[in-house]
Design an enzyme around this catalytic site. Structure first.
Site, PDB file in Angstrom:
ATOM      1  N   ALA B  32       0.908  -1.429   0.026  1.00  0.00           N
ATOM      2  CA  ALA B  32      -0.540  -0.032  -0.246  1.00  0.00           C
ATOM      3  C   ALA B  32       0.848   1.339  -0.068  1.00  0.00           C
ATOM      4  O   ALA B  32       0.794   1.956   0.716  1.00  0.00           O
ATOM      5  CB  ALA B  32      -1.213  -0.293   1.181  1.00  0.00           C
ATOM      6  N   HIS B  37       6.786   5.381   1.325  1.00  0.00           N
ATOM      7  CA  HIS B  37       7.594   4.860   1.023  1.00  0.00           C
ATOM      8  C   HIS B  37       8.269   4.838   0.036  1.00  0.00           C
ATOM      9  O   HIS B  37       9.820   5.030   0.126  1.00  0.00           O
ATOM     10  CB  HIS B  37       6.556   3.462   0.612  1.00  0.00           C
ATOM     11  N   LYS B 151       8.077   8.173  11.114  1.00  0.00           N
ATOM     12  CA  LYS B 151       6.388   7.751  11.157  1.00  0.00           C
ATOM     13  C   LYS B 151       7.125   6.616  12.227  1.00  0.00           C
ATOM     14  O   LYS B 151       6.328   7.036  13.583  1.00  0.00           O
ATOM     15  CB  LYS B 151       5.726   7.677  10.280  1.00  0.00           C
ATOM     16  N   SER B 187       0.067   7.530   6.037  1.00  0.00           N
ATOM     17  CA  SER B 187      -0.388   5.935   6.343  1.00  0.00           C
ATOM     18  C   SER B 187      -0.851   5.028   5.265  1.00  0.00           C
ATOM     19  O   SER B 187      -2.020   6.359   4.696  1.00  0.00           O
ATOM     20  CB  SER B 187      -0.794   6.454   7.814  1.00  0.00           C
ATOM     21  N   SER B 188      -0.955   4.228   5.729  1.00  0.00           N
ATOM     22  CA  SER B 188      -1.471   3.530   4.332  1.00  0.00           C
ATOM     23  C   SER B 188      -3.088   3.331   4.577  1.00  0.00           C
ATOM     24  O   SER B 188      -3.910   2.515   3.711  1.00  0.00           O
ATOM     25  CB  SER B 188      -0.790   1.446   4.532  1.00  0.00           C
TER      26      SER B 188
END
Lengths: 295, 295
Positions: B32, B37, B151, B187-188
């Site tokens: 995700a 990333h 994070k 965030s995913s």
């Protein structure tokens, strides 16, 4: 023969040899080397270009502080013996080198492999300590192969589990239990037996041979175990366990229809001893214990 | 771009490149992929000859089966995004490849590093799962460096602990938290916020900035934390925790006399979110969060 105290130096020494394409072998020990260890070092010598012997009385795998305190420490002799058997490097760190301040990581194996037998009697911490220090040594040395003794049969199963599960790229080799002429399995703890207990200690190996003899005579697993218990009782030795177990999973075995492990642990005087034997079904050729184990 | 499913193939692909002297970088992810990333993959690209991105929704680190089930899985997009950011290899194994039948080994970090904050709220199993899968990935890839996002601040501390304690020969690099324009940490899990919760979710980053603003205005740690709590309360967000902690040990901090971590976790609607900010004492220049952490 080089004595190395730090992981950094160990990596430097081993890394340069590995980079040159040499095969690295590791024999992890807690020192107090005897012929059992030396047979492993010779096997490593035969299969490696560089042989590292670690000598480290790992505090985290001792459940009993008295056992840790009494564990023999004979480094000068160990170094000479390791060299005579073909070691190139002895890695003998202080405890603080492997477990510095703030150290907080444990490698744990769960399930019967680690929780039965020695795991049950010595407590969870024992194999946590073994799994953690072996993982650390395998990561530090990154050997092609590491040699362990069949006498610590459950340790071998636990180590194989850690290596497979974490994917450590190392081959685990197992050397057969080396025995005194009268059958006593060699152990660093044997030096702590007084002459009378030294005689009584023979009950362990005799019990294991009695299990095999009973199986040879057609007895089932239960009767074979009883035969072993009889040998222990005859010397007044109370076993912590005498068990027949699967060589890969260490789960209890009720029918000896394949090679199985017979394992025994007992306190003889002040000394806790263990031994094991691969018991084969009646009519099959005996199995070299070194060839048993997971995978 | 090569997609690899097995550890054996991964070792073969990476090993040949490493043997040729190339620098290998790893970016472990649960897929995700978002800009957070991608910034790590770009950093790995800049610092490596071969960049491996792992995409694995690790079941063992989920305390909540519903969270595991709801975790977004978008492999085709992930592969395209990883490639666009410079990945050479995506390692995307099935769970059975990393945890086959009989798997029994866990890497555990004890102490405040793993037991406070996320460890307390999500349970011991969470960081056991993180420590174990990261150790396995680092052993499988054997990278020169691995990149993690700031994070997940506590994850970084736990990973650094595992790497130091087990002696894994890898450099841990930390990339800064990437935020949406309005401040929400990427965030995913953000994709699961409905529009109303998406607005309320801003309370987390706003609370962290309020902590810093209060410190800048001369408040002590307690008053600064209260300022943060006020921002959460204003949006009706109940924090699981809002804490000031030492960046290396995660022990509670009562005086902001050095850069410290402010960490927050809260459920917003059905989604549990976390965020953190390195808070610096009044009058000192702001610290890049990527440069904080142990060692």
């Amino acid at each position: 023969m080089r004595i190395v105290r730090s992981v950094a130096e160990l990596r430097a020494v081993v890394g340069s040899r590995r980079a040159a394409g040499e095969r690295v072998g590791l024999v992890p020990t807690m020192g107090a080397l005897h012929e059992g260890h030396l047979s492993l070092i010779r096997a490593a010598r035969a299969g490696s270009d560089l042989v590292v012997v670690s000598v480290f009385v790992n505090p985290t795998q001792f459940d009993d502080p008295a056992d840790l305190a009494a564990y023999p420490r004979t480094e000068a002799e160990d170094v000479a013996l390791a060299a005579s058997a073909g070691a190139d490097v002895v890695f003998a760190p202080e405890a603080g080198e492997l477990y510095p301040d703030g150290y907080a990581t444990t490698v744990t194996v769960t399930g019967p492999v680690a929780e039965t037998l020695e795991g049950a009697k010595r407590g969870r911490g024992h194999f946590d300590g073994v799994a953690t220090v072996v993982a650390k040594l395998l990561i530090a040395v990154a050997p092609d192969a590491a040699w362990f003794g069949a006498k610590d049969a459950q340790q071998v199963v636990v180590v194989r589990r850690v290596v497979a599960d974490l994917g450590l790229p190392v081959r685990i080799e197992v050397g057969p239990t080396v025995r005194e002429d009268d059958g006593l399995a060699m152990s660093s703890r044997n030096t702590r037996l007084d002459p009378e207990d030294r005689v009584r200690a023979l009950a362990l190996s005799r019990a294991l041979r009695a299990v095999q003899a009973a199986v040879d005579a057609g007895a089932g697993a239960r009767a074979a175990r009883d035969a072993g218990l009889g040998e222990l009782a005859a010397e007044g030795v109370q076993p912590e366990y005498l068990a027949l177990a699967d060589p890969d999973t260490l789960e209890p075995v009720t029918v000896v229809d394949r090679p199985v492990l017979a394992l025994v642990a007992a306190r003889v005087g002040p000394v806790r001893l263990i031994d094991n034997l691969t018991v084969t079904p009646a009519g099959t050729p005996a199995v070299d214990p070194a060839s048993t184990g997971a995978r």
